[in-house]
Design a protein around this motif. Structure first.
Motif, PDB file in Angstrom:
ATOM      1  N   LEU A  16      77.315  -9.930  23.427  1.00 15.10           N
ATOM      2  CA  LEU A  16      78.680  -9.453  23.628  1.00 15.10           C
ATOM      3  C   LEU A  16      79.457 -10.385  24.571  1.00 15.10           C
ATOM      4  CD1 LEU A  16      80.727  -7.237  22.984  1.00 15.10           C
ATOM      5  CD2 LEU A  16      79.839  -5.963  24.942  1.00 15.10           C
ATOM      6  N   SER A  17      78.774 -10.910  25.576  1.00 18.37           N
ATOM      7  CA  SER A  17      79.459 -11.811  26.516  1.00 18.37           C
ATOM      8  C   SER A  17      79.956 -13.059  25.806  1.00 18.37           C
ATOM      9  CB  SER A  17      78.525 -12.199  27.657  1.00 18.37           C
ATOM     10  OG  SER A  17      77.521 -13.095  27.214  1.00 18.37           O
ATOM     11  N   ILE A  18      79.166 -13.595  24.888  1.00 18.10           N
ATOM     12  CA  ILE A  18      79.589 -14.783  24.140  1.00 18.10           C
ATOM     13  C   ILE A  18      80.784 -14.448  23.256  1.00 18.10           C
ATOM     14  CG2 ILE A  18      78.873 -16.488  22.425  1.00 18.10           C
ATOM     15  CD1 ILE A  18      77.618 -16.825  25.243  1.00 18.10           C
ATOM     16  N   ALA A  19      80.778 -13.275  22.636  1.00 19.78           N
ATOM     17  CA  ALA A  19      81.904 -12.870  21.800  1.00 19.78           C
ATOM     18  C   ALA A  19      83.182 -12.723  22.628  1.00 19.78           C
ATOM     19  CB  ALA A  19      81.578 -11.560  21.086  1.00 19.78           C
ATOM     20  N   VAL A  20      83.061 -12.134  23.812  1.00 19.83           N
ATOM     21  CA  VAL A  20      84.237 -11.949  24.678  1.00 19.83           C
ATOM     22  C   VAL A  20      84.752 -13.298  25.175  1.00 19.83           C
ATOM     23  CG1 VAL A  20      85.002 -10.996  26.892  1.00 19.83           C
ATOM     24  CG2 VAL A  20      83.636  -9.594  25.350  1.00 19.83           C
ATOM     25  N   LEU A  21      83.848 -14.180  25.579  1.00 20.48           N
ATOM     26  CA  LEU A  21      84.277 -15.497  26.045  1.00 20.48           C
ATOM     27  C   LEU A  21      84.922 -16.304  24.918  1.00 20.48           C
ATOM     28  CD1 LEU A  21      81.326 -16.471  28.393  1.00 20.48           C
ATOM     29  CD2 LEU A  21      83.682 -15.992  29.058  1.00 20.48           C
ATOM     30  N   ARG A  22      84.390 -16.194  23.721  1.00 18.90           N
ATOM     31  CA  ARG A  22      84.991 -16.905  22.581  1.00 18.90           C
ATOM     32  C   ARG A  22      86.375 -16.355  22.279  1.00 18.90           C
ATOM     33  NH1 ARG A  22      86.300 -21.244  20.182  1.00 18.90           N
ATOM     34  NH2 ARG A  22      86.550 -21.038  17.942  1.00 18.90           N
ATOM     35  N   LEU A  23      86.533 -15.057  22.370  1.00 17.37           N
ATOM     36  CA  LEU A  23      87.844 -14.448  22.160  1.00 17.37           C
ATOM     37  C   LEU A  23      88.834 -14.954  23.205  1.00 17.37           C
ATOM     38  CD1 LEU A  23      89.664 -12.296  20.769  1.00 17.37           C
ATOM     39  CD2 LEU A  23      88.801 -10.686  22.475  1.00 17.37           C
TER      40      LEU A  23
END
Length: 192
Positions: A16-23
């Motif tokens: 989830l952290s990678i998804a949020v950072l990518r967003l």
């Protein structure tokens, strides 16, 4: 909470952290709030993994985050609309232009300073590390491991600093002055 549940939470938080950072990073202007949330989730993933199974759990949680980052970057690279263009012809002094001198002696001198002199300095500082470890009460085996561990790290740092310095005098100072720190260790017979 069971170890498996805590490890699953850590892995999920990493993804989830990678998804949020990518967003956050895909926006025209990065969101400070999303960046903070992403990094907190990534830290929480590491903490949950460590709480679940120590270093092994932290490694597993990190692998999930790295896998998610790999997938996100692969997808972005696949969808990249940039045209296929030729690379830049700009050079940074690696090979001289036609008609310019090759400066072989200068290049060989730099090679010698980075490889031989910097390595000798790294070994000398490794001996100092071993000597200091023995003085502080470390066992013989632990002192040897510290010395073997420190030599490649010191050599890498010395090589970096030597290659980033243009003045030959400064390059030599970078590799010669630290050897002075090894004189007490050598004088005490630390190599024996």
């Amino acid at each position: 909470m069971s170890m498996d549940a805590l490890l699953a939470i850590g892995a999920s938080a990493g993804v989830l952290s990678i998804a949020v950072l990518r967003l956050s990073w895909s926006r025209a202007k990065r969101s400070v709030l999303l960046n903070i949330i992403g990094w907190v989730l990534l830290g929480g993933s590491l903490v949950a993994g460590w709480a679940a199974a120590g270093a092994w759990g932290a490694s597993v949680a990190s692998l999930w985050a790295m896998g998610a980052a790999l997938a996100v970057l692969a997808w972005a690279a696949w969808r990249d609309p940039s045209p296929r263009s030729a690379g830049s012809n700009r050079r940074v002094g690696m090979v001289p232009e036609p008609g310019e001198p090759w400066q072989v002696s200068r290049r060989l001198a730099t090679f010698a300073v980075v490889t031989f002199a910097a390595f000798a300095t790294a070994v000398a500082l490794g001996i100092v590390t071993r000597w200091a470890a023995l003085l502080t009460g470390a066992s013989e085996a632990d002192a040897n491991v510290l010395a073997f561990f420190s030599v490649p790290l010191i050599w890498a740092f010395l090589a970096f600093f030597v290659l980033m310095t243009h003045s030959r005098k400064r390059q030599l100072a970078i590799v010669v002055l630290p050897i002075l720190a090894a004189i007490p260790a050598l004088a005490s017979g630390s190599m024996l």
